[in-house]
Design an enzyme around this catalytic site. Structure first.
Site, PDB file in Angstrom:
ATOM      1  N   ASP A 327      92.234 -35.354 -23.605  1.00 22.57           N
ATOM      2  CA  ASP A 327      92.288 -35.086 -25.030  1.00 22.57           C
ATOM      3  C   ASP A 327      92.881 -33.678 -25.171  1.00 22.57           C
ATOM      4  O   ASP A 327      92.775 -32.874 -24.242  1.00 22.57           O
ATOM      5  CB  ASP A 327      90.881 -35.142 -25.617  1.00 22.57           C
ATOM      6  CG  ASP A 327      90.857 -34.762 -27.083  1.00 22.57           C
ATOM      7  OD1 ASP A 327      91.659 -35.309 -27.850  1.00 22.57           O
ATOM      8  OD2 ASP A 327      90.042 -33.902 -27.444  1.00 22.57           O
ATOM      9  N   ASP A 520      86.393 -33.377 -25.100  1.00 15.62           N
ATOM     10  CA  ASP A 520      85.453 -32.328 -25.489  1.00 15.62           C
ATOM     11  C   ASP A 520      84.066 -32.889 -25.779  1.00 15.62           C
ATOM     12  O   ASP A 520      83.137 -32.132 -26.041  1.00 15.62           O
ATOM     13  CB  ASP A 520      85.975 -31.524 -26.685  1.00 15.62           C
ATOM     14  CG  ASP A 520      86.192 -32.385 -27.921  1.00 15.62           C
ATOM     15  OD1 ASP A 520      85.756 -33.546 -27.918  1.00 15.62           O
ATOM     16  OD2 ASP A 520      86.802 -31.888 -28.891  1.00 15.62           O
ATOM     17  N   ASP A 524      84.982 -38.126 -28.551  1.00 12.89           N
ATOM     18  CA  ASP A 524      85.662 -38.901 -27.516  1.00 12.89           C
ATOM     19  C   ASP A 524      84.720 -39.826 -26.758  1.00 12.89           C
ATOM     20  O   ASP A 524      85.090 -40.342 -25.703  1.00 12.89           O
ATOM     21  CB  ASP A 524      86.333 -37.957 -26.508  1.00 12.89           C
ATOM     22  CG  ASP A 524      87.473 -37.174 -27.139  1.00 12.89           C
ATOM     23  OD1 ASP A 524      88.252 -37.783 -27.885  1.00 12.89           O
ATOM     24  OD2 ASP A 524      87.563 -35.963 -26.904  1.00 12.89           O
TER      25      ASP A 524
END
Length: 627
Positions: A327, A520, A524
């Protein structure tokens, strides 16, 4: 050493002293037998008891049974031959217990290494009552209470600093010694140590939901998740132990019967001795002990480096990582967004920013936070009604009676409002009021200082492909990917799109390769769960990270990803070394024992010596500082 280890060490010393002393005592017959029985029972009574319990519970074939049969058989053989040589029987049990003590000490060392992490558990929280500080159990502190953390004390519960400035030692959580400065408004997490000033902290979580509690639960339960290698060893031992017991029985019985049938002397003593030697050699201690210990040491070493691994199965999978998917925000970039420009505004810049900040006031997204920081005033929520967040687009709200839309180009298209594209690099927030386009705000993120170095370190560690997934515009995503030397970038993704992209990568990857997703941990969770290995970056204080990820990095340094992979590969190398060494030596010594070329002393080396060497090798997994 704990009390149990000290007691065992005393028994070993007493039995060894008695055995050496008896060597100089001129006793014979039953007196000699009874004298040698004393050190044997001192050192081996617990093994005999465990073997008897195993037989009673129909769980016969284990190392206790093998040792009991071999040593009792050696005593019986010496009595039958009237040789008076009971030294081997006592020595086998003595050295076996030396090996067991050594293994216990090594496991204790690994567990103590993990237990250093347990020192983050706070004993109390300071609550101010009647002008005085009272120490209370952290479980009794409710959300929203104000606690006081004095210099030298642990932060007991997650919260927000309301008064005071200080520096925090986060080493127990992150593995890094660099202190972190905090001031009013900063969020702090439990487990850190307050180094200087007095802090007043408003708690934001109950103790059971705080970071410290979740981390401790994670580490304490890590051993319950076994790797494929550990499962293999468990299955191997279940088949191997009874197999060698029947092989020893056959070795003791069949050759003498064949010799008798051929008209020769049976030689029962010789073949029974060989069978007993065979039993001692065959004890699978080195494998059964050293493999789990290797993983335990690997998890312990990783925890000291600020890498929390939820189980040895994840440590094993991590070593096979060949694809790393990231990400962007909060992982490769700092996630600290700042307003860098306001373009094409149809009103004063400050006024446009005010409308945007009020419309975004209910969101916890970093973009929304940056708008609120740039506005610089306290948000008056009474001016805002009807906030609606549209995933992947933006928000709409009524501010001071006017309909405000703040979001990306997709939101403007959705609402049918023509907008002016922006050529600046960053996240673009278009603003429309009452259906009329009013301009856009440019918000920029900053790449983490060591992110490019981290990508290079991953490639050096054997990761063959790096991919970045982000909801940002293609222009922003491409610029970040190029600056970090990332192989593949996929932009303008909704959260559900990220899952679909990871599933596509999983389908296309080589069979034995593993895919790790690094996020993080805030939004996610679905992708972290879908990947072969979910790694949470910047996870301090993130419930989603600790719950969804398989590996949690306790700071936001992307260099820790490559370090976690190197730790896992060192651990797996040690596991394979121990398997090959233990099985190889066992097979050679078993063959020598069956042929009569190995005596009981070689059997002791094949059992205890190999176990000690394997345990020593396993302990190396603890040392990860230079990886």
């Amino acid at each position: 050493m704990n009390k149990k280890q000290k007691a065992m060490l005393s028994r070993i010393a007493i039995a060894a002293a008695l055995m050496v002393g008896l060597h100089f005592v001129p006793a014979a017959g039953w007196v000699r037998f009874l004298l040698y029985l004393i050190p044997y029972l001192v050192i081996g009574y617990d093994i005999l008891i465990k073997a008897a319990k195993g037989i009673r519970n129909r769980q016969v074939f284990d190392e206790n049974f093998l040792m009991a049969v071999a040593t009792v058989g050696a005593f019986a053989l010496a009595l039958f031959e009237r040789s008076g040589d009971y030294t081997e029987a006592v020595a086998v049990m003595l050295f076996y217990q030396v090996g067991e003590w050594f293994q216990s000490y090594a496991v204790g060392k690994s567990r103590r290494n993990i237990s250093e992490l347990m020192d983050i558990r706070p004993d109390y929280a300071n609550v101010e009552r009647g002008g005085k500080l009272e120490k209370v159990d952290p479980d009794e502190v409710e959300i929203g209470s104000v606690i006081v953390v004095q210099p030298g004390e642990k932060v007991p519960i997650d919260g927000t600093v309301t008064a005071g400035e200080s520096t925090l030692n986060t080493a127990a959580l992150t593995g890094e010694s660099l202190p972190r400065e905090v001031r009013p408004g900063d969020e702090i997490i439990s487990g850190c140590i307050n180094l200087s000033g007095v802090l007043r902290v408003e708690t934001t979580k109950a103790f059971g939901e705080s970071t410290v509690s979740k981390i401790l639960d994670l580490v304490e339960n890590a051993s319950s998740r076994k790797s494929k290698s550990e499962d293999f060893i468990s299955r191997f031992a279940r088949v191997y132990t009874p197999a060698v017991c029947f092989a020893a029985l056959a070795l003791a019985v069949l050759p003498p019967l064949v010799r008798l049938a051929a008209g020769g002397a049976a030689g029962w003593e010789t073949w029974i001795y060989r069978a007993l030697t065979f039993l001692v050699i065959s004890c699978p201690c080195a494998l059964v002990i050293s493999i789990p210990l290797s993983f335990l040491a690997g998890i312990g070493g990783a925890s000291k480096a600020g890498v929390l691994v939820k189980g040895s199965n994840y440590l094993e999978a991590l070593s096979q990582t060949r694809i790393a998917v990231f990400d962007k925000t909060g992982t490769l970039t700092q996630g600290v967004f700042e307003v860098s420009g306001i373009h094409h505004s149809e009103m004063e810049n400050a006024r446009l920013l005010e409308y945007a900040a009020l419309a975004e006031s209910a969101s916890s997204h970093p973009i929304s936070k940056s708008l609120q920081r740039a506005y610089g005033r306290e948000i008056d929520r009474s001016r805002v009604r009807g906030i609606q967040e549209i995933s992947g687009n933006g928000v709409t709200a009524t501010v001071d009676g006017r309909q405000v839309a703040a979001g990306n180009g997709k939101l403007m298209d959705r609402l049918g409002i023509p907008y002016i594209p922006c050529h600046s690099t960053g996240t673009i927030i278009h603003i429309a009021i009452d259906g009329k386009y009013m301009g856009h705000i440019v918000i920029s993120d900053v790449v983490k200082p060591r992110a490019r170095e981290a990508i290079a370190a991953l490639k050096a560690a054997g990761v063959r492909r790096t991919v970045m997934l982000t909801g940002d515009a293609k222009k922003v995503a491409d610029q970040v990917a190029a600056s970090l030397d990332i192989d593949d970038v996929r932009s303008e993704l909704l959260p559900a799109d990220k899952v679909a992209q990871v599933e596509a990568l999983l389908r296309d990857k080589p069979e034995r390769a593993k895919l790790a997703f690094v996020g993080d941990g805030i939004n996610d969770a679905p992708v972290l769960r879908r990947a072969d290995i979910g790694i949470a970056m910047g996870a301090m204080g993130s419930d989603a990270a600790i719950e969804a990820a398989d590996v949690v990095l306790m700071d936001d340094d992307p260099m820790k990803i490559a370090k976690a992979i190197r730790i896992s590969r060192k651990c797996m190398a040690i596991v394979y070394q121990n398997i090959a060494f233990a099985i190889g030596v066992k097979l050679v010594c078993l063959l020598l024992g069956a042929l009569g070329a190995a005596n009981m002393w070689l059997a002791i080396f094949a059992d205890v010596g190999v176990m000690i060497l394997a345990v020593l090798n396993a302990i190396r997994a603890l040392f990860v500082r230079k990886l």
